[in-house]
Scaffold this motif. Structure first.
Motif, PDB file in Angstrom:
ATOM      1  N   LEU A   8       0.823  -1.196   0.000  1.00 34.17           N
ATOM      2  CA  LEU A   8       0.000   0.000   0.000  1.00 34.17           C
ATOM      3  C   LEU A   8       0.859   1.248   0.000  1.00 34.17           C
ATOM      4  CD1 LEU A   8      -2.848   0.866   2.337  1.00 34.17           C
ATOM      5  CD2 LEU A   8      -0.649   1.878   2.821  1.00 34.17           C
ATOM      6  N   SER A   9       0.432   2.253  -0.728  1.00 33.42           N
ATOM      7  CA  SER A   9       1.138   3.520  -0.653  1.00 33.42           C
ATOM      8  C   SER A   9       0.211   4.705  -0.875  1.00 33.42           C
ATOM      9  CB  SER A   9       2.285   3.576  -1.667  1.00 33.42           C
ATOM     10  OG  SER A   9       3.052   4.732  -1.431  1.00 33.42           O
ATOM     11  N   ILE A  11      -0.004   8.942  -1.563  1.00 30.90           N
ATOM     12  CA  ILE A  11       0.776  10.033  -2.119  1.00 30.90           C
ATOM     13  C   ILE A  11      -0.011  11.313  -1.920  1.00 30.90           C
ATOM     14  CG2 ILE A  11       2.043  10.869  -4.128  1.00 30.90           C
ATOM     15  CD1 ILE A  11       0.372   7.478  -4.278  1.00 30.90           C
ATOM     16  N   PHE A  41      -3.352   5.396  -3.083  1.00 33.44           N
ATOM     17  CA  PHE A  41      -4.385   6.426  -2.917  1.00 33.44           C
ATOM     18  C   PHE A  41      -3.776   7.815  -2.851  1.00 33.44           C
ATOM     19  CE2 PHE A  41      -3.650   7.279   1.541  1.00 33.44           C
ATOM     20  CZ  PHE A  41      -3.079   6.098   1.993  1.00 33.44           C
ATOM     21  N   ALA A  43      -3.576  10.984  -0.937  1.00 34.50           N
ATOM     22  CA  ALA A  43      -3.788  11.310   0.478  1.00 34.50           C
ATOM     23  C   ALA A  43      -4.247  12.758   0.618  1.00 34.50           C
ATOM     24  CB  ALA A  43      -2.518  11.037   1.273  1.00 34.50           C
ATOM     25  N   HIS A  46      -4.523  14.225   4.235  1.00 34.07           N
ATOM     26  CA  HIS A  46      -3.268  14.678   4.839  1.00 34.07           C
ATOM     27  C   HIS A  46      -2.849  16.065   4.353  1.00 34.07           C
ATOM     28  CE1 HIS A  46      -2.445  10.447   6.183  1.00 34.07           C
ATOM     29  NE2 HIS A  46      -1.968  11.119   7.198  1.00 34.07           N
ATOM     30  N   MET A 133      -2.217   8.304   9.172  1.00 35.92           N
ATOM     31  CA  MET A 133      -1.390   7.491   8.277  1.00 35.92           C
ATOM     32  C   MET A 133      -1.360   6.035   8.755  1.00 35.92           C
ATOM     33  SD  MET A 133       2.317   8.275   6.711  1.00 35.92           S
ATOM     34  CE  MET A 133       3.430   6.957   6.197  1.00 35.92           C
ATOM     35  N   ASP A 136      -4.583   4.593   7.636  1.00 38.53           N
ATOM     36  CA  ASP A 136      -4.519   4.339   6.180  1.00 38.53           C
ATOM     37  C   ASP A 136      -3.896   2.976   5.922  1.00 38.53           C
ATOM     38  OD1 ASP A 136      -5.264   6.996   5.643  1.00 38.53           O
ATOM     39  OD2 ASP A 136      -3.189   7.662   5.331  1.00 38.53           O
ATOM     40  N   GLN A 151       9.691   9.062   5.440  1.00 42.28           N
ATOM     41  CA  GLN A 151       8.461   8.464   5.973  1.00 42.28           C
ATOM     42  C   GLN A 151       8.726   7.274   6.892  1.00 42.28           C
ATOM     43  OE1 GLN A 151       5.367   9.722   5.598  1.00 42.28           O
ATOM     44  NE2 GLN A 151       6.407  11.418   4.601  1.00 42.28           N
TER      45      GLN A 151
HETATM   46  N1  TRP Z   1       2.668  10.772   4.560  1.00 42.45           N
HETATM   47  C1  TRP Z   1       2.936  10.279   3.247  1.00 42.45           C
HETATM   48  C2  TRP Z   1       3.794  11.289   2.500  1.00 42.45           C
HETATM   49  O1  TRP Z   1       3.749  12.455   2.779  1.00 42.45           O
HETATM   50  C3  TRP Z   1       1.654  10.058   2.462  1.00 42.45           C
HETATM   51  C4  TRP Z   1       0.833   8.991   3.085  1.00 42.45           C
HETATM   52  C5  TRP Z   1      -0.356   9.168   3.719  1.00 42.45           C
HETATM   53  C6  TRP Z   1       1.137   7.607   3.101  1.00 42.45           C
HETATM   54  N2  TRP Z   1      -0.839   7.962   4.137  1.00 42.45           N
HETATM   55  C7  TRP Z   1       0.053   6.978   3.775  1.00 42.45           C
HETATM   56  C8  TRP Z   1       2.209   6.839   2.609  1.00 42.45           C
HETATM   57  C9  TRP Z   1       0.061   5.614   3.998  1.00 42.45           C
HETATM   58  C10 TRP Z   1       2.201   5.467   2.831  1.00 42.45           C
HETATM   59  C11 TRP Z   1       1.121   4.862   3.519  1.00 42.45           C
HETATM   60  O2  TRP Z   1       4.519  10.904   1.608  1.00 42.45           O
END
Ligand code: TRP
Length: 332
Positions: A8-9, A11, A41, A43, A46, A133, A136, A151
């Motif tokens: 999962l990632s 962005i 997804f 984000a 965020h 996060m 998520d 991260q």
């Molecule tokens: N915080 C991550 C970033 O700024 C983005 C992010 C939000 C993320 N939720 C996540 C990355 C969950 C990995 C998994 O790059």
């Protein structure tokens, strides 16, 4: 899904994607979706921890979805969605807030950095950002989360929260491993090659949507090194500027450093810099054109993110129901 490991990632759609994003992780995602069940997804939740222009945020979110598809993320083969379309993330985030310690969040380096940078807006969302996060991540029970340096601490705290929760309620969450990409270049800024390419260093950054003539201009002005040798040779410590350009050229053309050194032997930097610019412009051209084509087809993009949100919700709600039950909420 079908027994593959889950990855999962997220962005943040807070800036335009650039060459560093592409030659680093993004370029390898199409291979990853063959190997893993992947959730990707945008984000958007965020991003509002710092002020955003609403129209810009909408535009960037949509553009990023289009860019990911254009870079080869086939929405039939992975789950591509918008974070705010799956309310279970924020629902789980509330629960996890109650299993995260104030002191833990207070130690996060990104919180310290961002509150220094946005001193006029040190809001609670910035503080609890790592908890959202963690939600998520944990809500999809992934095996792996690909992480960049910046991260890593967030994935660590996510693991701590999961272990704490599991310690009380049994194995509710899979505790994910950080995934360190085997390949992927670390591209530096074109005019300050000792710092990573970043959208905030505008002139040293090549954006995926940039036109060939602008790309050429940025490469022609790229900083080469002030050594006396003036030759194209890979030596990151002595010649960071030239080595960065070689790295970019190698990634764009598939040539080795030896090939490149031979190609430009005895020619100084005058021919080399525009050659890199041209290779990059050619690499990015099909991505830009496909992104533009997709952006003109709003109905298709809508169908992608709707289907993505539906698939994601199905998996996310399953975890959320389990969590609600464990903590003692009555089922609806
Ligand atoms: N915080 C991550 C970033 O700024 C983005 C992010 C939000 C993320 N939720 C996540 C990355 C969950 C990995 C998994 O790059």
């Amino acid at each position: 899904m079908d027994g593959k490991k889950v990855m999962l990632s997220g962005i943040q759609p807070s800036g335009d994607l650039h060459l560093g994003n592409y030659l680093g992780p993004l370029r390898h995602w199409p291979e990853m979706i063959e190997e893993f069940d992947c959730y990707f997804f945008m984000a958007d939740l965020h991003t509002i921890t710092v002020r955003q222009d609403p129209a810009q945020l909408r535009k960037r979110t949509l553009t990023q979805i289009a860019q990911y598809i254009a870079c080869g993320l086939d929405p039939e083969k992975c789950v591509l969605f918008v974070q705010s379309h799956v309310p279970a993330h924020t629902q789980l985030s509330w629960v996890l807030n109650c299993y995260t310690m104030f002191g833990e969040l207070n130690r996060m380096t990104q919180f310290k950095d961002k509150s220094a940078k946005h001193a006029e807006n040190v809001n609670a969302g910035l503080f609890t950002y790592p908890v959202l996060m963690a939600a998520d991540i944990l809500i999809y029970q992934p095996d792996f989360v690909p992480v960049g340096e910046d991260q890593k601490q967030h994935v660590e705290i996510c693991r701590d929260i999961a272990e704490r929760f599991n310690g009380v309620y049994g194995d509710v969450f899979r505790v994910p491993e950080p995934y360190i990409a085997k390949v992927g270049a670390r591209i530096m800024s074109l005019n300050t090659p000792d710092t990573k390419m970043s959208k905030s260093l505008h002139e040293g950054c090549v954006f995926l949507m940039e036109k060939p003539e602008d790309i050429m201009r940025k490469f022609k002005r790229a900083v080469t090194d002030s050594d006396t040798e003036r030759c194209v040779r890979y030596a990151p410590a002595e010649k960071p500027g030239v080595s960065n350009l070689m790295q970019i050229y190698a990634a764009a053309t598939g040539k080795t450093y030896e090939d490149i050194e031979a190609e430009f032997a005895g020619q100084g930097y005058g021919k080399f810099k525009p050659a890199v610019g041209e290779a990059v412009a050619e690499t990015l051209r099909p991505i830009r054109e496909e992104t533009e084509r997709l952006l003109a087809d709003k109905a298709y993009l809508e169908s992608v993110y709707r289907a993505g949100a539906e698939k994601a919700s199905y998996a996310a709600e399953k975890t959320l129901r389990k969590v609600y039950k464990k903590v003692g909420f009555i089922a609806r």
